[in-house]
Design a protein around this motif. Structure first.
Motif, PDB file in Angstrom:
ATOM      1  N   ARG C 380       7.395   7.881  11.702  1.00 19.03           N
ATOM      2  CA  ARG C 380       6.265   6.952  11.766  1.00 19.03           C
ATOM      3  C   ARG C 380       4.952   7.654  12.069  1.00 19.03           C
ATOM      4  O   ARG C 380       3.964   7.003  12.414  1.00 19.03           O
ATOM      5  CB  ARG C 380       6.548   5.900  12.826  1.00 19.03           C
ATOM      6  CG  ARG C 380       7.601   4.931  12.358  1.00 19.03           C
ATOM      7  CD  ARG C 380       6.960   3.619  12.200  1.00 19.03           C
ATOM      8  NE  ARG C 380       7.646   2.799  11.236  1.00 19.03           N
ATOM      9  CZ  ARG C 380       7.469   1.493  11.191  1.00 19.03           C
ATOM     10  NH1 ARG C 380       6.669   0.933  12.041  1.00 19.03           N
ATOM     11  NH2 ARG C 380       8.067   0.790  10.283  1.00 19.03           N
ATOM     12  N   GLY C 384       3.214   6.201  15.126  1.00 20.59           N
ATOM     13  CA  GLY C 384       4.555   5.907  15.621  1.00 20.59           C
ATOM     14  C   GLY C 384       4.815   6.571  16.962  1.00 20.59           C
ATOM     15  O   GLY C 384       5.374   5.962  17.877  1.00 20.59           O
ATOM     16  N   SER C 404       8.435  -2.502  16.527  1.00 18.15           N
ATOM     17  CA  SER C 404       8.017  -2.677  15.134  1.00 18.15           C
ATOM     18  C   SER C 404       7.028  -3.833  15.033  1.00 18.15           C
ATOM     19  O   SER C 404       6.030  -3.751  14.340  1.00 18.15           O
ATOM     20  CB  SER C 404       9.226  -2.929  14.241  1.00 18.15           C
ATOM     21  OG  SER C 404       9.815  -4.148  14.577  1.00 18.15           O
ATOM     22  N   THR C 407       3.751  -2.611  16.091  1.00 15.69           N
ATOM     23  CA  THR C 407       3.179  -1.703  15.116  1.00 15.69           C
ATOM     24  C   THR C 407       2.356  -2.435  14.080  1.00 15.69           C
ATOM     25  O   THR C 407       1.292  -2.012  13.691  1.00 15.69           O
ATOM     26  CB  THR C 407       4.316  -0.951  14.403  1.00 15.69           C
ATOM     27  OG1 THR C 407       5.152  -0.397  15.386  1.00 15.69           O
ATOM     28  CG2 THR C 407       3.758   0.138  13.537  1.00 15.69           C
TER      29      THR C 407
END
Lengths: 235, 299, 411
Positions: C380, C384, C404, C407
């Motif tokens: 990522r 990430g 996630s 994100t």
């Protein structure tokens, strides 16, 4: 002979087998029985090295199997006939059998002929693709493919699954014959307890990963508690 | 007969076959890797390019053409096996884009390294075969000793791969590992070794292709020599079916012929446009390849 | 909750210090360094204040609008202090970030990847130039929209067959498109101007409404090329605002469902094919906008810019920044804008011959190597790594979203 001692296997936090111990003797059929999710398939997958245990040991004669790779376990002569039969549908019957014979370093032609003699139906269909066979024929093919390498141990996962009673009876009879004639150690995993107990010498009953019975087959077959609660057999 | 052989149509067909077998070979090498490991190898052009530089240029000072070819193929085997072991093995079971990105990265690194060592100037490989067309009745027809060499080599490679997969025990294990890895392991097949071997073979086939491409008098060897060829090879593989070795070879040859006509009758810049168009139309009509027998893996 | 807040403060401080340090390293003149430092600090602090409030949960769209407006206005102010080189670099990076966020969206929601976004940038870039040459009076906003539509149409043509298939078909097909693109441009050379490309007709004349906006006071904005940078920054802000909403919209959520679990997605009635094609069309439209902005910034377009190599660079910088995330696109844009400087710096430091083979290939070796290393170690990217770090720090406290989810949710 296969000796399982203190075997514990887990999928993440879920324990599929807890402290399982038993022995499967040579020239005898050991039935492993229990309901869905009892851990029967996991047991076979752990013996053949597809799953690594958390604790415990599995020995074949004097060899420890738990640290070995699946391929090497197979090459030692431990044949695993997986659930759902595992024949390769895109291969012909003969190609499936040739694949089974590869590792055994035998005379391939001779061993193929032997299997065709033992299972004439396979000889008739040798050029056909395996996905054109019926369920029973596929079961026979996968057994023949396991036997062609002259294994010393045969692990059978639900050979009767999805088959008509008559074919189940035939397959059970074949297993019985093989065991008597070939010095074979057979571990037979079955949900269909009655047909398995009819041919087995010894029986292990699993319930959610624990061994609840480990005795001579006839004793297990007559135990009313086991029959009712774990084997789903109504007297 | 002579008049037909020297006609424009016959020349286009012959020229098309000469190019088409190259697309077919690239497609075949893509299919070999795709079938065994489920990865579309975007460095399938660059890895053989590197092997060709090492074999044909680095060793070109010391040995003649044929010894260099053998060395290049061996280097190709090594690159294929090493790539599978080091770069690809950690990627099995990862999301689909991980292998794509890693192999694109590898392609970039290989092309840059080759250019850093040998520069981007085209190198011509001296072949034992003349690129000048044969003459029939005083007129040239579109076949030279070199294009004959190219076609014959391609056919030999294709037949060798077919024999290996169809009729040998090794081929049986390679196919079994690709179709049913778990069952194969239960039967004692060393599946990991087979995957490495799949990449090894594929890069070997690719290296032979790269040598043919860069032995061509008009192209020569550059770090980017396989980029365009890879695109055509992918199109052939996708049209013929990524699962189907025979389909992808046939598609490669057919596309080669069609594109030769396009280049001759329309314009050489239209070639890749038409190739893209063929890809789009065939994916619309037969998503899994025109020749694929495998059930559609559609969503 | 307290722990969450304090960890955020620590991160904010660290990020601000890092931003200041970085800005001194990357800017050539010290005056720009100061200005960039002010910009970076303001953005980080302001963003942190906005994001930490409860406002974010209650009115997400308002928050995103406010964040975008703030970021854009701070950047606009900053452009007055920057040298024209820095402004040009920033605007080039911003337009690249627009392309990147489109690719990020495609991968983030559908799990597929495009290797042809350089070519889609080219579609937008040439659409912009061709339209302007035939209709020189069209307002810039309309021309940009036309370029976006051109990108969408080409995206639809390629996306319709490829996105329906599982596997690497989309990646392969877009690669073929990227390799083919220069030949396609040559094929249509009566439109695209062949190897020389095209010039914009009304070179560097700001539109009258922009001049009217600044009728009193400063003229510096409309003189020179500053207005080009600023329009690019505004367009980037708008594009990111829409994308932030798209990521968290019902459609975006549905598409992530497609990526993670096809059966579940079908059960809730998501049309999988349409979702995938849509994601791809969005990504190619964004790339086209990025390319159109480049044409606008440079007042010209050349085919050599949109080679296959550009598509690979695009993939590299988004993977380094963090594919599938919005901040990853911003980081990637910045990396792109300053990659040449950094590589030149490395060449100087290592004493390589700048004209040598090795120095000229350093670009490919570094970007290709980073692609492999990032994918292997931190798939990522930078974004990430940041999220994982933050998630770990914040997790003992109360409400923590899944990483996630976080994100995608943050712009």
């Amino acid at each position: 002979m296969i000796r399982v001692q203190g075997l514990t296997v887990a999928y993440g936090a879920v324990k599929a087998l807890v402290d399982v111990s038993f022995e499967a003797r040579t020239s005898a059929i050991t039935a492993v029985l229990g309901a869905n999710g009892a851990g029967k398939t996991t047991l076979l997958r752990t013996i053949s090295g597809l799953k690594t245990p958390v604790a415990g040991s599995i020995t074949h004669d004097e060899t420890e199997l738990t640290a070995m790779k699946t391929e090497d376990i197979a090459r030692m002569g431990i044949a695993h006939v997986p659930e759902g039969r595992g024949v390769i549908g895109e291969f012909t019957v003969e190609e499936n059998l040739r694949l089974g014979a590869l590792t055994a370093k035998l005379n391939a032609k001779q061993s193929l002929e032997n299997q065709y003699e033992r299972f004439p139906i396979l000889g008739e269909r040798r050029r056909q693709h395996a996905d054109q066979l019926s369920g029973g024929e596929r079961q026979i093919l996968s057994m023949a493919r396991a036997l062609i390498a002259n294994p010393s141990v045969l692990l059978l996962d639900e050979p009767s699954l999805g088959l008509a009673p008559l074919i189940t009876a035939q397959i059970m009879a074949t297993i019985k014959d093989l065991c008597a004639s070939d010095d074979l150690t057979v571990i037979l995993v079955e949900q269909n307890a009655s047909s398995a107990l009819r041919i087995a010498d010894h029986a292990v009953v699993l319930n959610v990963g624990h061994v609840v019975a480990n005795d001579v087959a006839s004793v297990v077959a007559e135990d009313e508690n086991l029959r009712q609660y774990y084997l789903g057999m109504v007297s | 007969m002579d008049i037909f052989l020297t006609s424009r149509i016959a020349s286009d067909v012959l020229g098309g076959v000469t190019n088409g077998v190259i697309y077919g070979l690239v497609a075949l090498s893509l299919v070999l890797v795709w079938r065994s490991t489920g990865i579309l190898n975007f460095a399938q052009g660059a890895m053989p390019m590197m092997a060709t530089y090492v074999g044909m240029i680095a060793f070109g000072h010391f040995f003649g053409y044929w010894i260099c070819v053998v060395i290049a193929i061996l280097v190709g085997f090594l690159i294929g096996a090493g790539t599978e072991r080091v770069l690809v093995r950690p990627l099995y079971g990862k999301p689909e884009i991980n292998p794509v990105v890693v192999m694109v990265g590898f392609l970039t690194v290989l092309e840059a390294v080759a250019a850093a060592i040998w520069s981007s100037t085209p190198r011509s490989l001296t072949t034992p075969f003349s690129p000048i067309d044969f003459h029939l009745g005083g007129k040239p027809f579109a076949l030279s000793a070199f294009s004959l060499y190219q076609i014959v080599t391609a056919i030999v490679v294709m037949v060798a791969v077919a024999v290996l997969f169809r009729f040998t025990n090794l081929g049986l294990q390679l196919r079994a590992s690709a179709l049913a890895p778990e069952v194969s392991r239960l039967l004692g097949v060393r599946v990991n070794r087979m995957l490495t071997l799949g990449w090894t073979l594929s890069t070997g086939v690719g290296t032979i292709t790269a040598i043919l491409v860069s032995s061509n008098f008009f192209t020569g060897l550059t770090p980017q020599v396989m980029d365009g060829i890879f695109a055509f090879g992918f199109i052939a593989a996708a049209v013929g079916g990524l699962d189907s070795p025979v389909g992808s070879i046939v598609a490669g040859v057919v596309i080669g012929i069609i594109l030769q006509f396009v280049g001759d009758y329309v314009n050489s810049n239209a070639i890749i446009l038409v190739a893209l168009f063929i890809l789009i139309v065939s994916l619309m009509a037969r998503p899994n390849g025109v020749f694929s027998v495998v059930k559609a893996r559609r969503v | 909750m307290n722990r969450g807040l304090s960890s955020r403060r620590v991160i904010t401080t660290v990020a601000a210090v890092a931003a200041v340090a970085l800005s001194f390293i990357v800017t050539p003149s010290s005056r720009d360094g100061v200005a960039l430092a002010v910009l970076a600090t303001l953005t980080v602090i302001g963003g942190s204040v906005l994001l930490s409030s409860d406002l974010r949960r209650a009115h997400p769209v308002v928050t995103r609008a406010a964040t975008s407006t703030m970021a854009v206005s701070v950047s606009l102010v900053a452009t007055f202090f920057f040298s024209s080189t820095t402004n040009f670099n920033l605007a080039t990076g911003a337009a690249m970030a627009v392309t990147l966020v489109g690719l990020s969206f495609l991968t983030g929601v559908s799990g597929q990847v495009s290797l042809g976004n350089g070519a889609f940038m080219g579609v937008g870039a040439f659409a912009m130039a061709i339209w302007s040459n035939h209709h020189s009076t069209t307002p810039i906003v309309v021309t940009l929209l036309i370029s976006i539509v051109a990108g969408a149409l080409v995206g639809l043509l390629l996306g319709l067959p490829a996105t329906r298939l599982r596997g690497p078909y989309l990646a392969g097909m877009t690669l073929a498109f990227a390799v083919a693109f220069p030949a396609i441009l040559t094929y249509f050379n009566s439109w695209t101007g062949g190897d020389g490309g095209l010039q914009l007709p009304n070179a560097a004349t700001p539109p009258h409404w922009l001049r009217a906006l600044y009728v009193h006071g400063t003229t510096s904005l409309t003189s020179g090329t500053l207005w080009l940078t600023d329009i690019t920054l505004v367009a980037t802000g708008v594009a990111f605002f829409f994308m932030a909403n798209l990521f968290t919209s019902r459609v975006g959520r549905a598409m992530r469902l497609v990526r993670d679990n096809e059966v579940a997605a079908e059960l809730v009635g998501v049309n999988l094919n349409r979702a995938r094609v849509l994601a791809f069309v969005v990504s190619s439209s964004y790339a086209a906008l990025g390319g159109a902005l480049w044409t606008f910034l440079n007042n010209s377009v050349t085919p050599a810019t949109y080679s296959f190599a550009l598509s690979i660079v695009i993939l590299s910088v988004i993977v380094i920044g963090g594919i599938g995330t919005i901040p990853g696109a911003l980081i990637g844009g910045l990396v792109y804008a300053y990659s040449t400087n950094v590589i030149n710096w490395i060449t100087n430091q290592t004493g390589l011959n700048p004209q040598g083979n090795f120095a000229s290939q350093l670009n490919g070796i570094i970007f290709g190597g980073l692609l492999i290393v990032t994918m292997m170690l931190a798939p990522r990217g930078v974004a990430g790594v940041y999220y994982t770090f933050r998630h770990r720090r914040a997790s003992p406290g109360g409400d923590v979203k899944s990483p996630s989810e976080e994100t995608y949710a943050e712009a």
